[in-house]
Design a protein around this motif. Structure first.
Motif, PDB file in Angstrom:
ATOM      1  N   GLY A 260      79.605  99.190  -1.749  1.00 19.26           N
ATOM      2  CA  GLY A 260      79.716  99.487  -3.173  1.00 19.26           C
ATOM      3  C   GLY A 260      80.295 100.862  -3.453  1.00 19.26           C
ATOM      4  O   GLY A 260      80.785 101.109  -4.553  1.00 19.26           O
ATOM      5  N   TYR A 261      80.239 101.740  -2.473  1.00 16.69           N
ATOM      6  CA  TYR A 261      80.745 103.102  -2.660  1.00 16.69           C
ATOM      7  C   TYR A 261      82.205 103.249  -2.212  1.00 16.69           C
ATOM      8  O   TYR A 261      82.778 104.326  -2.321  1.00 16.69           O
ATOM      9  N   ARG A 262      82.758 102.167  -1.647  1.00 16.40           N
ATOM     10  CA  ARG A 262      84.164 102.153  -1.235  1.00 16.40           C
ATOM     11  C   ARG A 262      84.498 103.276  -0.248  1.00 16.40           C
ATOM     12  O   ARG A 262      85.528 103.944  -0.372  1.00 16.40           O
ATOM     13  N   LEU A 263      83.609 103.497   0.696  1.00 17.48           N
ATOM     14  CA  LEU A 263      83.896 104.474   1.747  1.00 17.48           C
ATOM     15  C   LEU A 263      84.891 103.880   2.737  1.00 17.48           C
ATOM     16  O   LEU A 263      84.865 102.679   3.018  1.00 17.48           O
ATOM     17  N   THR A 264      85.752 104.743   3.281  1.00 17.85           N
ATOM     18  CA  THR A 264      86.638 104.295   4.351  1.00 17.85           C
ATOM     19  C   THR A 264      85.824 104.149   5.636  1.00 17.85           C
ATOM     20  O   THR A 264      84.713 104.701   5.745  1.00 17.85           O
ATOM     21  N   ARG A 266      86.205 105.614   8.425  1.00 22.59           N
ATOM     22  CA  ARG A 266      85.958 106.936   9.012  1.00 22.59           C
ATOM     23  C   ARG A 266      84.895 107.679   8.219  1.00 22.59           C
ATOM     24  O   ARG A 266      84.039 108.357   8.799  1.00 22.59           O
ATOM     25  N   GLU A 267      84.916 107.560   6.896  1.00 23.97           N
ATOM     26  CA  GLU A 267      83.882 108.195   6.077  1.00 23.97           C
ATOM     27  C   GLU A 267      82.510 107.594   6.363  1.00 23.97           C
ATOM     28  O   GLU A 267      81.503 108.311   6.396  1.00 23.97           O
ATOM     29  N   THR A 268      82.488 106.284   6.601  1.00 25.98           N
ATOM     30  CA  THR A 268      81.225 105.629   6.959  1.00 25.98           C
ATOM     31  C   THR A 268      80.683 106.182   8.270  1.00 25.98           C
ATOM     32  O   THR A 268      79.485 106.431   8.419  1.00 25.98           O
ATOM     33  N   ASP A 269      81.589 106.384   9.250  1.00 25.46           N
ATOM     34  CA  ASP A 269      81.169 106.954  10.532  1.00 25.46           C
ATOM     35  C   ASP A 269      80.581 108.350  10.342  1.00 25.46           C
ATOM     36  O   ASP A 269      79.533 108.683  10.913  1.00 25.46           O
ATOM     37  N   VAL A 270      81.267 109.178   9.559  1.00 28.71           N
ATOM     38  CA  VAL A 270      80.797 110.548   9.329  1.00 28.71           C
ATOM     39  C   VAL A 270      79.423 110.528   8.659  1.00 28.71           C
ATOM     40  O   VAL A 270      78.498 111.241   9.081  1.00 28.71           O
ATOM     41  N   LEU A 271      79.273 109.704   7.627  1.00 24.05           N
ATOM     42  CA  LEU A 271      77.995 109.629   6.915  1.00 24.05           C
ATOM     43  C   LEU A 271      76.885 109.125   7.840  1.00 24.05           C
ATOM     44  O   LEU A 271      75.739 109.585   7.754  1.00 24.05           O
ATOM     45  N   ALA A 272      77.217 108.200   8.715  1.00 21.49           N
ATOM     46  CA  ALA A 272      76.226 107.676   9.647  1.00 21.49           C
ATOM     47  C   ALA A 272      75.650 108.788  10.508  1.00 21.49           C
ATOM     48  O   ALA A 272      74.426 108.887  10.689  1.00 21.49           O
ATOM     49  N   TRP A 273      76.512 109.647  11.007  1.00 28.87           N
ATOM     50  CA  TRP A 273      76.030 110.733  11.872  1.00 28.87           C
ATOM     51  C   TRP A 273      75.352 111.842  11.070  1.00 28.87           C
ATOM     52  O   TRP A 273      74.448 112.508  11.573  1.00 28.87           O
ATOM     53  N   VAL A 274      75.761 112.020   9.829  1.00 27.36           N
ATOM     54  CA  VAL A 274      75.059 112.973   8.954  1.00 27.36           C
ATOM     55  C   VAL A 274      73.618 112.516   8.764  1.00 27.36           C
ATOM     56  O   VAL A 274      72.677 113.323   8.806  1.00 27.36           O
ATOM     57  N   SER A 275      73.427 111.218   8.563  1.00 28.64           N
ATOM     58  CA  SER A 275      72.076 110.693   8.351  1.00 28.64           C
ATOM     59  C   SER A 275      71.218 110.795   9.605  1.00 28.64           C
ATOM     60  O   SER A 275      69.994 110.685   9.523  1.00 28.64           O
ATOM     61  N   LEU A 305      79.669 109.054  -3.490  1.00 28.26           N
ATOM     62  CA  LEU A 305      78.245 108.748  -3.612  1.00 28.26           C
ATOM     63  C   LEU A 305      77.631 109.354  -4.852  1.00 28.26           C
ATOM     64  O   LEU A 305      76.504 109.003  -5.244  1.00 28.26           O
ATOM     65  N   GLY A 306      78.325 110.294  -5.491  1.00 28.00           N
ATOM     66  CA  GLY A 306      77.792 110.946  -6.675  1.00 28.00           C
ATOM     67  C   GLY A 306      76.691 111.937  -6.352  1.00 28.00           C
ATOM     68  O   GLY A 306      75.750 112.100  -7.146  1.00 28.00           O
ATOM     69  N   VAL A 307      76.797 112.618  -5.221  1.00 34.94           N
ATOM     70  CA  VAL A 307      75.798 113.606  -4.819  1.00 34.94           C
ATOM     71  C   VAL A 307      76.496 114.941  -4.605  1.00 34.94           C
ATOM     72  O   VAL A 307      77.729 115.024  -4.578  1.00 34.94           O
ATOM     73  N   GLU A 308      75.674 115.972  -4.405  1.00 35.11           N
ATOM     74  CA  GLU A 308      76.241 117.311  -4.262  1.00 35.11           C
ATOM     75  C   GLU A 308      75.877 117.972  -2.947  1.00 35.11           C
ATOM     76  O   GLU A 308      76.456 119.008  -2.606  1.00 35.11           O
ATOM     77  N   THR A 309      74.914 117.425  -2.214  1.00 35.19           N
ATOM     78  CA  THR A 309      74.474 118.078  -0.989  1.00 35.19           C
ATOM     79  C   THR A 309      74.487 117.113   0.182  1.00 35.19           C
ATOM     80  O   THR A 309      74.465 115.886   0.011  1.00 35.19           O
ATOM     81  N   ARG A 310      74.480 117.703   1.367  1.00 36.57           N
ATOM     82  CA  ARG A 310      74.434 116.944   2.615  1.00 36.57           C
ATOM     83  C   ARG A 310      73.136 116.134   2.696  1.00 36.57           C
ATOM     84  O   ARG A 310      73.145 114.967   3.098  1.00 36.57           O
ATOM     85  N   ALA A 312      71.278 115.022   0.274  1.00 30.45           N
ATOM     86  CA  ALA A 312      71.278 113.914  -0.679  1.00 30.45           C
ATOM     87  C   ALA A 312      72.093 112.746  -0.141  1.00 30.45           C
ATOM     88  O   ALA A 312      71.708 111.583  -0.282  1.00 30.45           O
ATOM     89  N   ALA A 313      73.235 113.044   0.471  1.00 33.81           N
ATOM     90  CA  ALA A 313      74.058 111.986   1.056  1.00 33.81           C
ATOM     91  C   ALA A 313      73.304 111.270   2.169  1.00 33.81           C
ATOM     92  O   ALA A 313      73.326 110.036   2.267  1.00 33.81           O
ATOM     93  N   ALA A 314      72.620 112.044   3.004  1.00 28.63           N
ATOM     94  CA  ALA A 314      71.855 111.446   4.105  1.00 28.63           C
ATOM     95  C   ALA A 314      70.724 110.582   3.567  1.00 28.63           C
ATOM     96  O   ALA A 314      70.466 109.475   4.067  1.00 28.63           O
ATOM     97  N   ALA A 315      70.040 111.065   2.527  1.00 33.12           N
ATOM     98  CA  ALA A 315      68.932 110.309   1.951  1.00 33.12           C
ATOM     99  C   ALA A 315      69.415 108.992   1.367  1.00 33.12           C
ATOM    100  O   ALA A 315      68.773 107.938   1.519  1.00 33.12           O
ATOM    101  N   LEU A 316      70.567 109.009   0.707  1.00 33.43           N
ATOM    102  CA  LEU A 316      71.108 107.798   0.114  1.00 33.43           C
ATOM    103  C   LEU A 316      71.516 106.800   1.197  1.00 33.43           C
ATOM    104  O   LEU A 316      71.282 105.597   1.073  1.00 33.43           O
ATOM    105  N   ALA A 317      72.100 107.327   2.281  1.00 33.69           N
ATOM    106  CA  ALA A 317      72.494 106.455   3.387  1.00 33.69           C
ATOM    107  C   ALA A 317      71.277 105.789   4.009  1.00 33.69           C
ATOM    108  O   ALA A 317      71.278 104.591   4.297  1.00 33.69           O
ATOM    109  N   ILE A 318      70.217 106.561   4.219  1.00 38.41           N
ATOM    110  CA  ILE A 318      68.998 106.014   4.826  1.00 38.41           C
ATOM    111  C   ILE A 318      68.349 104.995   3.905  1.00 38.41           C
ATOM    112  O   ILE A 318      67.843 103.958   4.343  1.00 38.41           O
TER     113      ILE A 318
END
Length: 329
Positions: A260-264, A266-275, A305-310, A312-318
């Motif tokens: 739903g967030y239309r991540l690429t 590569r962006e999905t991979d980055v977010l996965a490791w951030v989480s 994702l509509g967030v401002e911090t690392r 917050a992005a990790a929390a949304l991913a989890i």
């Protein structure tokens, strides 16, 4: 002094073993002069090459329909189809366009040299032929061509972790991402060699590859939180082999969970490791990119994702992973 059996054994064992047939470069010589063919064939055969011959341009092109050499030595002046036109037609063949062509010619005027390069030649040698010079040039051009072929393979596989193998199956080099996954899925292995389980699978498939030329079954290794798939890829233009590694995470958010967030990808991979709590430098090493590129991906992720911090992005991913409400910070 009388020679002993041991002396004979030591003498024989000091001689280098013959090169495996599969590792010997193939050179196609195209020349209408029998003396030139004999001279070059002997010199190249003695230096470890497999030599094929053709006495005119038409038969050379016909041969390329059955076999792809590592290099072509081409006489510029031949009756019928001359060397320049032969080279032009060779470069139109999908199976042989990449093969380096070295002209042999007595034509040293600038216009002839330029024409040779224009039709696709990579080098030229002048007659009368000097066998040692030609052997040296052939070896240099084949080495360069094989390195370029390996580089093309790696570029094609840029999205993967890559281990480049020699023609004997021994690892030549690997990307940082491949090293990371090998260490993760094969702990306590000697990093200078392939892990025993991977080496055993590779040996079996090298035999299968020589016998059937059929697609190979990948090796799948299950870990605590992921699944590693390893495929063996053979360059169709040479004997070089490449291992391609891909990880499927079993716990990190994937593209479907975040679609739903239309991540690429590569962006999905980055977010996965951030989480997972990885730093930008860690992620850069794992994914084979620079920390600056990781940071740029994060900027795009925050916007999508509509967030401002690392955090917050990790929390949304989890939360997407486990289906629980996110607590944004």
């Amino acid at each position: 002094m009388t020679r002993t059996i041991l002396d004979d054994y030591l003498t024989l064992s000091a001689e280098p073993p013959p090169r495996p047939l599969a590792s010997r470069p193939v050179v196609l010589i195209v020349d209408d002069m029998p003396d030139n063919l004999a001279l070059l064939s002997d010199a190249l055969d003695e230096s470890g090459h497999i030599v094929l011959v053709a006495t005119d341009g038409a038969s050379a092109i016909q041969r390329l329909g059955y076999i792809t050499p590592d290099l072509i030595l081409l006489d510029a002046v031949m009756p019928g189809l001359d060397g320049f036109e032969t080279c032009r037609r060779i470069k139109l063949l999908a199976s042989a366009a990449h093969v380096p062509v070295v002209f042999m010619t007595g034509l040293t005027e600038t216009e002839h040299v330029v024409r040779g390069f224009q039709v696709g030649g990579i080098d030229y040698v002048t007659k009368p032929i000097q066998p040692l010079e030609i052997v040296a040039r052939v070896a240099a051009h084949i080495k360069t061509a094989r390195m370029m072929s390996q580089a093309r393979d790696v570029i094609d596989a840029a999205a993967h972790a890559v281990i480049v193998l020699g023609i004997d199956g021994a690892p030549l080099w690997q990307t940082g991402k491949a090293s990371f996954w090998l260490e993760k899925y094969f702990p306590r292995s000697d990093q200078r060699k392939l892990p025993p389980q991977l080496q055993f699978w590779l040996n079996e498939n090298l035999v299968l590859l020589r016998q059937t030329q059929q697609p190979l079954q990948p090796l799948v290794i299950n870990g605590d939180d992921g699944e590693l798939t390893i495929n063996l890829s053979k360059n169709t233009q040479s004997a070089e082999l490449t291992l391609l590694l891909e990880e499927k995470s079993l716990v990190l958010p994937n593209a479907v969970q975040l679609e739903g967030y239309r991540l690429t990808p590569r962006e999905t991979d980055v977010l996965a490791w951030v989480s997972k709590g990885k730093t930008n430098r860690d992620i850069a090493e794992i994914l084979g990119m620079s920390p600056r590129t990781v940071n740029k991906h994060l900027e795009h992720i925050y916007i999508k994702l509509g967030v401002e911090t690392r955090a917050a992005a990790a929390a949304l991913a989890i939360s997407r992973q486990y289906g629980t409400p996110a607590t944004l910070q």
